[in-house]
Each structure stands twice: as C-alpha cells, then as structure tokens.
Design a protein around this motif. Structure first.
Motif, PDB file in Angstrom:
ATOM      1  N   GLY A  20       0.814  -1.212   0.000  1.00 16.18           N
ATOM      2  CA  GLY A  20       0.000   0.000   0.000  1.00 16.18           C
ATOM      3  C   GLY A  20       0.846   1.259   0.000  1.00 16.18           C
ATOM      4  O   GLY A  20       0.570   2.206  -0.739  1.00 16.18           O
ATOM      5  N   ASP A  21       1.896   1.263   0.821  1.00 15.43           N
ATOM      6  CA  ASP A  21       2.798   2.421   0.860  1.00 15.43           C
ATOM      7  C   ASP A  21       3.497   2.612  -0.481  1.00 15.43           C
ATOM      8  O   ASP A  21       3.691   3.750  -0.939  1.00 15.43           O
ATOM      9  CB  ASP A  21       3.834   2.248   1.968  1.00 15.43           C
ATOM     10  N   SER A  22       3.882   1.505  -1.120  1.00 15.02           N
ATOM     11  CA  SER A  22       4.533   1.598  -2.433  1.00 15.02           C
ATOM     12  C   SER A  22       3.589   2.205  -3.467  1.00 15.02           C
ATOM     13  O   SER A  22       4.006   3.007  -4.316  1.00 15.02           O
ATOM     14  CB  SER A  22       4.995   0.213  -2.900  1.00 15.02           C
ATOM     15  N   VAL A  23       2.309   1.838  -3.394  1.00 13.97           N
ATOM     16  CA  VAL A  23       1.313   2.399  -4.312  1.00 13.97           C
ATOM     17  C   VAL A  23       1.177   3.902  -4.087  1.00 13.97           C
ATOM     18  O   VAL A  23       1.151   4.690  -5.037  1.00 13.97           O
ATOM     19  CB  VAL A  23      -0.051   1.701  -4.128  1.00 13.97           C
ATOM     20  N   LEU A  24       1.120   4.320  -2.831  1.00 12.21           N
ATOM     21  CA  LEU A  24       0.991   5.748  -2.528  1.00 12.21           C
ATOM     22  C   LEU A  24       2.195   6.531  -3.041  1.00 12.21           C
ATOM     23  O   LEU A  24       2.049   7.640  -3.575  1.00 12.21           O
ATOM     24  CB  LEU A  24       0.833   5.960  -1.029  1.00 12.21           C
ATOM     25  N   ARG A  25       3.381   5.950  -2.893  1.00  9.12           N
ATOM     26  CA  ARG A  25       4.585   6.637  -3.404  1.00  9.12           C
ATOM     27  C   ARG A  25       4.556   6.728  -4.922  1.00  9.12           C
ATOM     28  O   ARG A  25       4.958   7.742  -5.501  1.00  9.12           O
ATOM     29  CB  ARG A  25       5.847   5.921  -2.913  1.00  9.12           C
ATOM     30  N   GLU A  26       4.072   5.681  -5.588  1.00 10.20           N
ATOM     31  CA  GLU A  26       3.992   5.706  -7.049  1.00 10.20           C
ATOM     32  C   GLU A  26       2.940   6.720  -7.515  1.00 10.20           C
ATOM     33  O   GLU A  26       3.149   7.435  -8.512  1.00 10.20           O
ATOM     34  CB  GLU A  26       3.656   4.316  -7.585  1.00 10.20           C
ATOM     35  N   VAL A  27       1.829   6.797  -6.809  1.00 13.89           N
ATOM     36  CA  VAL A  27       0.826   7.818  -7.124  1.00 13.89           C
ATOM     37  C   VAL A  27       1.455   9.206  -7.027  1.00 13.89           C
ATOM     38  O   VAL A  27       1.245  10.072  -7.887  1.00 13.89           O
ATOM     39  CB  VAL A  27      -0.384   7.706  -6.174  1.00 13.89           C
ATOM     40  N   ALA A  28       2.252   9.425  -5.977  1.00 21.35           N
ATOM     41  CA  ALA A  28       2.913  10.717  -5.791  1.00 21.35           C
ATOM     42  C   ALA A  28       3.829  11.040  -6.959  1.00 21.35           C
ATOM     43  O   ALA A  28       3.864  12.177  -7.453  1.00 21.35           O
ATOM     44  CB  ALA A  28       3.699  10.723  -4.483  1.00 21.35           C
ATOM     45  N   VAL A  29       4.594  10.058  -7.428  1.00 21.12           N
ATOM     46  CA  VAL A  29       5.494  10.267  -8.564  1.00 21.12           C
ATOM     47  C   VAL A  29       4.691  10.676  -9.802  1.00 21.12           C
ATOM     48  O   VAL A  29       5.061  11.612 -10.527  1.00 21.12           O
ATOM     49  CB  VAL A  29       6.309   8.988  -8.855  1.00 21.12           C
ATOM     50  N   ARG A  30       3.593  10.010 -10.036  1.00 22.69           N
ATOM     51  CA  ARG A  30       2.776  10.307 -11.220  1.00 22.69           C
ATOM     52  C   ARG A  30       2.125  11.688 -11.110  1.00 22.69           C
ATOM     53  O   ARG A  30       2.029  12.421 -12.106  1.00 22.69           O
ATOM     54  CB  ARG A  30       1.714   9.228 -11.411  1.00 22.69           C
ATOM     55  N   LEU A  31       1.673  12.048  -9.917  1.00 20.90           N
ATOM     56  CA  LEU A  31       1.080  13.376  -9.736  1.00 20.90           C
ATOM     57  C   LEU A  31       2.133  14.471  -9.881  1.00 20.90           C
ATOM     58  O   LEU A  31       1.860  15.535 -10.444  1.00 20.90           O
ATOM     59  CB  LEU A  31       0.409  13.470  -8.366  1.00 20.90           C
ATOM     60  N   GLU A  32       3.331  14.211  -9.366  1.00 19.93           N
ATOM     61  CA  GLU A  32       4.401  15.201  -9.487  1.00 19.93           C
ATOM     62  C   GLU A  32       4.748  15.449 -10.955  1.00 19.93           C
ATOM     63  O   GLU A  32       4.944  16.600 -11.378  1.00 19.93           O
ATOM     64  CB  GLU A  32       5.641  14.721  -8.726  1.00 19.93           C
ATOM     65  N   LYS A  33       4.791  14.392 -11.750  1.00 22.73           N
ATOM     66  CA  LYS A  33       5.058  14.553 -13.180  1.00 22.73           C
ATOM     67  C   LYS A  33       3.920  15.308 -13.860  1.00 22.73           C
ATOM     68  O   LYS A  33       4.156  16.123 -14.765  1.00 22.73           O
ATOM     69  CB  LYS A  33       5.255  13.182 -13.833  1.00 22.73           C
ATOM     70  N   PHE A  34       2.712  15.064 -13.409  1.00 25.45           N
ATOM     71  CA  PHE A  34       1.549  15.748 -13.985  1.00 25.45           C
ATOM     72  C   PHE A  34       1.635  17.250 -13.752  1.00 25.45           C
ATOM     73  O   PHE A  34       1.450  18.045 -14.677  1.00 25.45           O
ATOM     74  CB  PHE A  34       0.264  15.181 -13.366  1.00 25.45           C
ATOM     75  N   VAL A  35       1.920  17.668 -12.523  1.00 22.95           N
ATOM     76  CA  VAL A  35       1.964  19.109 -12.240  1.00 22.95           C
ATOM     77  C   VAL A  35       3.215  19.752 -12.829  1.00 22.95           C
ATOM     78  O   VAL A  35       3.211  20.946 -13.153  1.00 22.95           O
ATOM     79  CB  VAL A  35       1.857  19.406 -10.727  1.00 22.95           C
ATOM     80  N   GLN A  36       4.295  18.990 -12.977  1.00 24.83           N
ATOM     81  CA  GLN A  36       5.464  19.548 -13.648  1.00 24.83           C
ATOM     82  C   GLN A  36       5.132  19.892 -15.095  1.00 24.83           C
ATOM     83  O   GLN A  36       5.634  20.879 -15.637  1.00 24.83           O
ATOM     84  CB  GLN A  36       6.620  18.544 -13.597  1.00 24.83           C
ATOM     85  N   HIS A  37       4.282  19.097 -15.712  1.00 26.90           N
ATOM     86  CA  HIS A  37       3.915  19.309 -17.111  1.00 26.90           C
ATOM     87  C   HIS A  37       2.816  20.361 -17.265  1.00 26.90           C
ATOM     88  O   HIS A  37       2.853  21.189 -18.182  1.00 26.90           O
ATOM     89  CB  HIS A  37       3.455  17.994 -17.743  1.00 26.90           C
TER      90      HIS A  37
END
Length: 313
Positions: A206-223
C-alpha cells in the motif's frame, strides 16, 4: 522534488536568514557582490543581494532563463564550486559573453546549494566587475555558509512535505491557497480499491502504491502546472491555478484518470483506479478552502457512486 517557485516565501524567517548568510559571506569577500539564487525548471531567480548600489547589473526578483546563466554550468552532482577569475579569457563562455557584458560581471564564484535529497535549490555567488582572484579560504567559507543555509531549507521544507510520499501536505495547501489570488480548479482524488490492497497485499505494498501515485502526480503538475498534495491516507489534492475553462479542466481530469488507472496485473485485478471531485473557484473570491474541499468531496462522492474511475464537477 525541486522546491517550487515561491515556496520559500512561506518559510519562517527566510528573509532574515538569507540576509544573514550574505552578511557572513561579505566578511570573507568584502569587495564582491554576494547574491543568493533559486532555480525552477526553466529559470534562475535572483533572491537576495548583499547590496543594491553596485555597478553589477543584477537586482532582487530578476529572472534569467536557466540556459543563459553561468550558474547553470555548476556541476551539482559533484557539489563543486565554479570559479572564473577572468571571464574575458574563458573561451567556454563565448555563448554567454553578451549576457556577462550586460551584467558587468568578469569574476565569478558560484557555490551550489543542495537539499538533503540531492535536488538543487540554487546558488550562493560572489561577483566582481573586474578580474580578481578568490582565495582558497574564501571559497571554503562560502561552501560552509551555503551548507548551513541548506540545513535551514531542509528543516522548513520538511514542515510542508508529506513524510511518506514527498508531496506537499495539508499545511502547505492551506498556506499556499491563502497566498494565491488567482482563479483555478481544485481536484480531490481518492484511490478506488486501495483498502483491498492493504488488506490482501499488506501495508508495505500500500505504501509503495501511494509513493507511485505521488510520482505520477508530481510529473503531472510539472507538465501542466499547479501543486500536488497528499491530504491524508489515499486522498490527494491537485490545485491548478489559472485553470477555469471547463473543457480544459475536463481534459486535465481525463489525463489524471489515465495516469492513475493503469497498473500491473496484480493491482488491476484489485481494480485500483481513481475517482475525482472537481470544484472551480473565482479569483479573489470569498470561498474558504474548507468550503471548496467540502464541495469537491461531495463531487468525489458522486463520482464514486457513478461507478468509480471517473470524475464529477
């Protein structure tokens, strides 16, 4: 995750400490202009100058495209200073020659300021209009001062970051919203099927999923711009300033669904996806953030009721 433009403005005592480090640096380099900079992905921002009455053409708040700066030549990976004692003799700076002439800089010492995670914050620099030498002691002391400042930045940054994912936290969301007067769109995200992941695959997964979600959201807002926040648990916020066109916001919501609904077979078998509630807000409006979050949460509830993996305004 790089410090965002203006994040440092929310830090306690930033101006006072920034002025203190410039004063300390002046003790070792009294005849040089000392200045502090910060980086975004595209620009260098001149944050503070040791003095403003100088023949070097820099001013506080000045922004320069990153590729047109000397500081961009610093090797942040090695955390090494960059030294030019006579820029007129440096053939490698030919592409920056006009910029340097306009700024009236001929001697330069730039020291990287790195955060604990290795991300660059910016630089602590010394400059002179004439060719001049930098002693080994002055270089070492500038490095020490920059290191002390980086400790302060990390402490302030931790107060606004979620410990698990590294995204901004609730405290930053409220402080940032209060500081921004622009209109925008607030996306309230909740993961579908996350409880099953914790129950069947364990909290480490579950923690790994949350960290991966964070990575994807960070890339989204960077773009696309905006900020990504972990509100708590498996709830996230994406706040997009200056985005109020409904069709554009729909496309952004669809992009978020695409990013957060594709997983490996094990997670997809548990139907991991995301539901989103969206609320638009006006510039300089009377809407409190608590009220916006409540409206977005209501929209999120309707998205869940409509079969999940979708969005509602």
């Amino acid at each position: 995750m790089r410090i965002q433009l203006n994040e440092w403005q929310l830090y306690k005592n930033f101006d006072e400490l920034a002025n203190d480090i410039l004063d300390m640096a002046k003790e070792f380099l009294p005849d040089r202009l000392i200045y502090l900079t910060s980086f975004t992905e595209q620009e260098q921002i001149i944050l503070k100058l040791s003095e403003t009455d100088t023949n070097i053409q820099l001013h506080e708040g000045m922004t320069v495209p990153l590729q047109e700066t000397v500081c961009n030549r610093i090797d942040f990976a090695s955390n090494a200073p960059l030294i030019f004692e006579d820029m007129r003799k440096e053939a490698k700076l030919d592409d920056l020659r006009l910029t340097l002439i306009q700024a009236n800089i001929n001697a330069y010492l730039g020291v990287p300021i790195l955060l604990a995670n290795g991300d660059p914050f910016g630089t602590l620099c010394a400059a002179h209009s004439e060719a001049s030498e930098f002693s080994a002691k002055s270089i070492e002391m500038l490095q020490r001062i920059a290191k002390l400042f980086s400790y302060y930045l990390d402490l302030e940054r931790m107060a606004f970051r979620d410990a698990l994912t590294g995204l901004y936290n609730r405290q930053f969301l409220f402080r940032n919203y209060e500081a921004v007067s622009a209109a925008g769109a607030l996306f309230f995200l909740d993961l579908d099927g996350f409880k099953q992941i914790n129950d069947k695959l364990g909290h480490d997964t579950g923690d790994s999923v949350l960290r991966e979600v964070a990575v994807r959201l960070e890339k989204f807002v960077q773009h696309h711009g905006g900020i990504a926040v972990r509100l708590g648990g498996d709830e996230f916020i994406v706040n997009m300033m200056d985005r109020t066109d409904v069709d554009e916001v729909r496309k952004l919501a669809e992009g978020l669904l695409d990013r957060l609904s594709t997983w490996d077979a094990q997670l997809e078998a548990l139907r991991l996806s995301v539901s989103i509630g969206i609320v638009l807000y006006a510039a300089n409006g009377d809407h409190k953030l608590d009220s916006l979050l409540k409206h977005a949460d209501n929209a999120l509830y309707r998205a869940k009721a409509n079969g999940k993996n979708t969005y509602q305004f």
